[in-house]
Structures are given as C-alpha cells and as structure tokens.
Design an enzyme around this catalytic site. Structure first.
Site, mmCIF file in Angstrom:
data_model
loop_
_atom_site.group_PDB
_atom_site.id
_atom_site.type_symbol
_atom_site.label_atom_id
_atom_site.label_comp_id
_atom_site.label_asym_id
_atom_site.label_seq_id
_atom_site.Cartn_x
_atom_site.Cartn_y
_atom_site.Cartn_z
ATOM 1 N N CYS A 139 2.382 85.698 40.189
ATOM 2 C CA CYS A 139 2.070 86.193 41.530
ATOM 3 C C CYS A 139 2.311 87.696 41.625
ATOM 4 O O CYS A 139 1.734 88.357 42.474
ATOM 5 C CB CYS A 139 2.854 85.413 42.571
ATOM 6 S SG CYS A 139 4.545 85.168 42.087
ATOM 7 N N GLU B 152 -6.755 87.935 44.699
ATOM 8 C CA GLU B 152 -5.889 87.583 43.570
ATOM 9 C C GLU B 152 -6.695 86.752 42.571
ATOM 10 O O GLU B 152 -7.232 85.705 42.920
ATOM 11 C CB GLU B 152 -4.695 86.781 44.074
ATOM 12 C CG GLU B 152 -3.734 86.427 42.965
ATOM 13 C CD GLU B 152 -2.492 85.723 43.477
ATOM 14 O OE1 GLU B 152 -2.632 84.772 44.268
ATOM 15 O OE2 GLU B 152 -1.389 86.121 43.068
ATOM 16 N N LYS C 105 8.038 68.488 45.010
ATOM 17 C CA LYS C 105 6.705 68.099 44.515
ATOM 18 C C LYS C 105 6.220 69.158 43.520
ATOM 19 O O LYS C 105 5.845 70.249 43.893
ATOM 20 C CB LYS C 105 5.701 67.969 45.662
ATOM 21 C CG LYS C 105 4.638 66.989 45.286
ATOM 22 C CD LYS C 105 3.190 67.315 45.406
ATOM 23 C CE LYS C 105 2.542 68.590 45.206
ATOM 24 N NZ LYS C 105 1.903 68.727 43.874
ATOM 25 N N GLU D 195 6.502 81.802 49.253
ATOM 26 C CA GLU D 195 6.332 82.853 48.245
ATOM 27 C C GLU D 195 4.895 82.726 47.762
ATOM 28 O O GLU D 195 4.544 81.749 47.116
ATOM 29 C CB GLU D 195 7.358 82.631 47.126
ATOM 30 C CG GLU D 195 7.634 83.884 46.327
ATOM 31 C CD GLU D 195 6.793 83.928 45.083
ATOM 32 O OE1 GLU D 195 5.700 84.537 45.147
ATOM 33 O OE2 GLU D 195 7.217 83.342 44.076
HETATM 34 P P1 ADP Z 1 -3.240 77.093 42.832
HETATM 35 O O1 ADP Z 1 -4.434 77.328 43.708
HETATM 36 O O2 ADP Z 1 -2.874 78.280 42.058
HETATM 37 O O3 ADP Z 1 -3.283 75.815 42.034
HETATM 38 P P2 ADP Z 1 -1.878 76.038 45.061
HETATM 39 O O4 ADP Z 1 -1.364 76.905 46.125
HETATM 40 O O5 ADP Z 1 -3.132 75.259 45.297
HETATM 41 O O6 ADP Z 1 -2.029 76.943 43.790
HETATM 42 O O7 ADP Z 1 -0.790 74.999 44.566
HETATM 43 C C1 ADP Z 1 0.599 75.202 44.606
HETATM 44 C C2 ADP Z 1 1.265 73.902 44.985
HETATM 45 O O8 ADP Z 1 0.830 73.524 46.282
HETATM 46 C C3 ADP Z 1 0.954 72.725 44.084
HETATM 47 O O9 ADP Z 1 2.131 71.925 43.932
HETATM 48 C C4 ADP Z 1 -0.103 71.972 44.872
HETATM 49 O O10 ADP Z 1 -0.144 70.589 44.587
HETATM 50 C C5 ADP Z 1 0.377 72.190 46.286
HETATM 51 N N1 ADP Z 1 -0.666 72.060 47.326
HETATM 52 C C6 ADP Z 1 -1.992 72.299 47.210
HETATM 53 N N2 ADP Z 1 -2.622 72.043 48.391
HETATM 54 C C7 ADP Z 1 -1.677 71.628 49.260
HETATM 55 C C8 ADP Z 1 -1.682 71.238 50.628
HETATM 56 N N3 ADP Z 1 -2.801 71.198 51.346
HETATM 57 N N4 ADP Z 1 -0.493 70.897 51.200
HETATM 58 C C9 ADP Z 1 0.651 70.941 50.494
HETATM 59 N N5 ADP Z 1 0.719 71.303 49.203
HETATM 60 C C10 ADP Z 1 -0.417 71.643 48.583
#
Ligand code: ADP
Length: 495
Positions: A302, A399, A194, A269
């Site tokens: 990161c 961060e 994804k 990570e």
């Molecule tokens: P950022 O806050 O920098 O956008 P995220 O950690 O929110 O980083 O996003 C990293 C990835 O995790 C993206 O592919 C996002 O769609 C996915 N993501 C965000 N929320 C969830 C969740 N609750 N469960 C699984 N994947 C998620």
C-alpha cells in the site's frame, strides 16, 4: 533449483483447512470449500473451508462469550503479556514453515518472507506484549463551576473495546494478521479474523500457534471465506464492537457503510499512490532506493513508491538506473532459489495490473522497460517504468498494486510538495537528498502518514503507521494503536 518444502508444510497444504472457532477446527456450516492456488503455477495449493454469514455469526458468538464471561478478562496484564510474548516466540520457532507457506500461497520469494515477514510478525507480538502491563488511565482534578465547594476524586480507565472484527489483505498475510491481532489482544479484546481468500494459510497456521501459546478458546477465531460474504457479514454484525480493516479504499468505504448499522468503531488502512522524490543532490543510493520503493513485494504494497519524481538535472540518469535494475530482476516462483520477484498474487491481480499498463500506454505513456505480462504460466508481470505521463492519467492517479512506477521530472522544492500531494491518498512518501534541512522542510509539507528520508519501506513495531486523506483512519503499531483498541471511561466520585 527449488527450495525443499518441509514435510509439515506438505501435510498442512494436503489436508483441507478448516475454520477456527471457539478453539475448535470446524468445517463451514454450508459444507463449502474453495481452492487457494499457487500463483506461480495457477494450480491448486490447498482446499479451504468457505465460511459465510452463518460461520461469522458463530465465531462472533464465541468471541462475545470469551469477552463477556471467559477467563481472558480475568488474567492479569502480566499473564496476558506473557502469552502474547509466547506467540512471538512460536512464530520464530516455526519461521521456516511459515515462510514456506507464505511463499507458496502469496508468491513472494521464500528468503524475503523468512528475512522480513516472519521476524516482523514475531516482533509485533513481542513489542505489543510489553504494552499489556502499561495501559494506564489518569487522575484528573476537576472544577465543575455549577457545584461550588464540591470535592471529587476523578480518574479514567482505559478498557478493551470488546469484540473486534479484523479483515486483512493478501500482500503480507501473516504480518497483517500480526499487526491486527497483537494490539487487540494486548488491550484485552477478543477477535474474529477474516484472512484474504487469496492467502488464508499462514493465518490458519498462526491460529494453531496462538492456541499453543495459551490463548483461551474463543479469544481468537479465524473464519476463512470471501469478502462479499464472510467479510461483509463481519463488518455488519451487530455484536461486533469494532472493525479493523486493511485493504482497498473502495472496500474501506463499504466497511464504513456496513459498520453504520450499530455504529461500531472503525479503523482503516487503505490504498496509496505514494510519491518518492529524488533531488539532484541525492546520493547514488537513491537509484536503488527508488527501485526498491516500487518493486519490493512486486509493488503489492500500500505504500509502494509508485510515483517517482526526479529533479530535472538527474531525471534521465535516475530513470535509466531504475529501468536497468528492473531489467535485471529475476522473476520466478517464490520457492525457486535466486528468484528476486515472484508472481502477482492472483489471476485477478494479473488482469488488473496489465489492464493499467494497457491504459497507460494507450494514454500516451512510454514504457522505458516492461509494460507487459511475463511468460504465459503463473501471474507474472514485468517490472515496469513508465515516463511521458500526465497528472490526469489513470496510471498516475489510481493505485495499481503491481510493479509499475510512473516517473516525472520536477524543477524545485517549491513545486514538488504540491505535485506530491496531488493525490486522493496520503500513506507514504520518500525524499532523497543530502541536504537534510531541505528534507525535513519537505517532510513537513507532505500530507502522508509515513515519510522516509534517504530510505524507503522501513517498518518497525514501535512506529505508528497509517494514512492521511483516503488512505485511512487511525494508526497501526506504536503506542498510537492502543487507542484504536480501547475505550476511555471517566469515573467521578463526590467526596
Ligand atoms: P484487493 O482488491 O486488493 O483484493 P480488497 O480490499 O478487496 O483488496 O480485500 C481486502 C480484504 O477485504 C480481503 O480479506 C477481502 O476478502 C475483504 N473484502 C472484500 N470485499 C469486502 C466487503 N464487501 N466487505 C468486507 N470485506 C471485504
């Protein structure tokens, strides 16, 4: 002047992009789509299928069948390795196209994507291809004290974990896909990937290349969509054996909770707030090094060296040097010639980073340079150097994921390790000194997965990468990553 966009890129972004499930391009079950904007303008770049739980279920089913019954598991390691190598070749053959898509979707300068993201992604497949034929178990001479006189032939097998869910971020979209897919494939797993909703394009292009390289249907599935729906469904799915996640520490914790349902394996990570430490005896290159450590990829790394510590005697000079570099950085669209820093990836990131800037300034920090949004179109933020911070300020502890560095002086090697380690994170660290014994002594004291001495942001497919503390679980790349994608079976024969 703008870099001319290849016709293949125009065609790729013009057509609505679909999900890749079981080797087929398909619309989302709901029929929904979402727009991915060009962050330099805020305007729609491409229309993307919005996968959700139903599509994840379909993709996991395809990956399950491909793992349990498909030809993938019957290929020899050498055949598997050759296919994975071919993916690396195809990435290089499509380098310009991939770099343009990356620049348009993420905002990073096209030459940077072409020089760094794309070849590093190809390298990851090439490096991992070689491991396909080198995955080994052991023979073990066992004792078993309660079976006196018995003789055994005992060995271990290293086997794929099974169906792997992979959730990746938007800062290095293709490279993060490569870091995840290459080791999973080398070890014989099948995958549902994804991509981040902000940057789905290169992962979809990669799916085309993966199919062209000869990866059988169902082995790699790509479901685009949002984190709270598609991502959460993948992390929670009962038929997924492992989830590998790169992203924020906050979402990493949600992944762990979602994975608890079937106790799937988890590797993470996550975020960082990495110290970059410049001693008085550092070479002049440390100034540019410190600027690169925070400003590379607009601070959306990161491992960004976001806490700059400079020994007292050179604090003013180094901070002013970094600020001068910051002032000279040319901001612009990633596809415009001469651009050195593009926009942040999204409106959400723009608001997040400027929110941190406001909080830092309200808490009493001084902006030596920067401190605000740049322009009023697109998601640009001025490269910023903050001083007069305190260790308890939000801008020091959290961060920011933008081009913002906090700089503080330190007096001696005795107090710098404690200050460097005064963080919930432990991903990266930089040390700048010409006294190499001092550098190694400090490297040992720093609780972080990567320490760079007289350099920063040096990555290689053969180097393990990952975090201590809340920066993650497990390692990516190097041979260490093979453990994250394999199970070990002990087989005991009574002779
Ligand atoms: P950022 O806050 O920098 O956008 P995220 O950690 O929110 O980083 O996003 C990293 C990835 O995790 C993206 O592919 C996002 O769609 C996915 N993501 C965000 N929320 C969830 C969740 N609750 N469960 C699984 N994947 C998620």
């Amino acid at each position: 002047m703008t870099v001319t966009v290849d016709r293949s890129v125009e065609e790729f972004t013009a057509a609505p992009r679909q999900l890749f499930i079981n080797g087929q391009w398909t619309t989302a079950a709901s029929g929904k789509t979402f727009d991915t904007p060009n962050p330099a303008t805020g305007q729609t770049l491409a229309r993307i299928a919005e996968g959700d739980a139903a599509d994840i279920d379909k993709a996991v089913g395809a990956a399950r069948r491909a793992f349990d019954d498909g030809p993938w598991g019957r290929l020899t390691p050498s055949e598997r390795g050759r296919i994975i190598w071919r993916i690396g070749d195809l990435i290089l053959e499509h380098a310009e196209e991939l770099a343009q898509l990356e620049s348009l979707d993420n905002g990073k300068p096209y030459p940077v994507a072409l020089a760094a993201d794309i070849p590093l992604s190809a390298d990851m497949f090439h490096y991992m291809a070689g491991w396909a034929t080198k995955i080994e178990g052991n023979t073990i001479d066992i004792s078993v004290p309660y079976m006196p006189g018995a003789n055994f032939h005992t060995y271990t097998l290293r086997e794929p974990v099974g169906v792997v869910g992979q959730i990746i971020p938007w800062n290095f979209p293709l490279l993060m896909a490569a870091w995840k897919l290459a080791p999973a494939l080398t070890t014989g797993n099948t995958v549902v990937l994804k991509p981040a909703e902000q940057t789905p394009l290169t992962a979809l292009k990669l799916a085309e290349l993966i199919a062209a390289a000869g990866v059988p249907d169902g082995v790699v599935n790509v479901v685009t969509g949002f984190g709270e729906t598609a991502g959460a469904a993948l992390a929670a799915h009962p038929h997924v054996d492992k989830v590998a996640f790169t992203g924020s520490t906050e979402v990493g914790k949600l992944i762990v909770q979602a994975a608890a349902g079937n106790l799937k394996k988890v590797s993470l990570e996550l975020g960082g707030k990495s110290p970059n430490i410049v001693f008085e005896d550092a070479s002049p290159a440390a100034v540019e090094g410190a600027a690169n450590a925070i400003f590379f990829n607009h601070g959306q790394c990161c491992v960004a060296g976001s806490r700059l510590f400079v020994q007292e005697g050179r604090f003013d000079e180094v901070v002013e040097g970094v600020a001068q570099i910051a002032r000279s950085i040319r901001l612009g669209p990633g596809m415009e010639s001469g651009t050195q820093m593009g926009p942040l990836v999204s409106d959400e990131q723009l608001r997040r980073v400027t929110g941190y800037l406001e909080s830092g300034l309200a808490d009493g920090a001084t902006a030596v340079t920067g401190g605000t949004r740049h322009g009023d179109q697109g998601y640009f933020v001025e490269p910023t150097v903050l001083t007069n911070t305190r260790p308890d300020m939000k801008v020091v502890r959290e961060e920011i994921f933008g081009p913002v560095v906090v700089a503080a002086p330190f007096s001696s090697i005795d107090d710098i390790a404690a200050a460097a380690n005064d963080t919930d994170y432990g991903l990266g660290a930089g040390i700048w000194t010409q006294d190499i014994s001092k550098a190694h002594a400090l490297a040992k004291k720093i609780r972080a997965g990567s320490v760079w001495i007289n350099c920063y942001n040096v990555f290689d497919a053969s180097l393990p990468f990952g975090g201590y503390k809340q920066s993650g679980w497990g390692r990516e790349m190097g041979h260490e990553v093979l453990e994250a994608y394999t199970e070990v079976k002990a087989v005991t024969t009574l002779l």
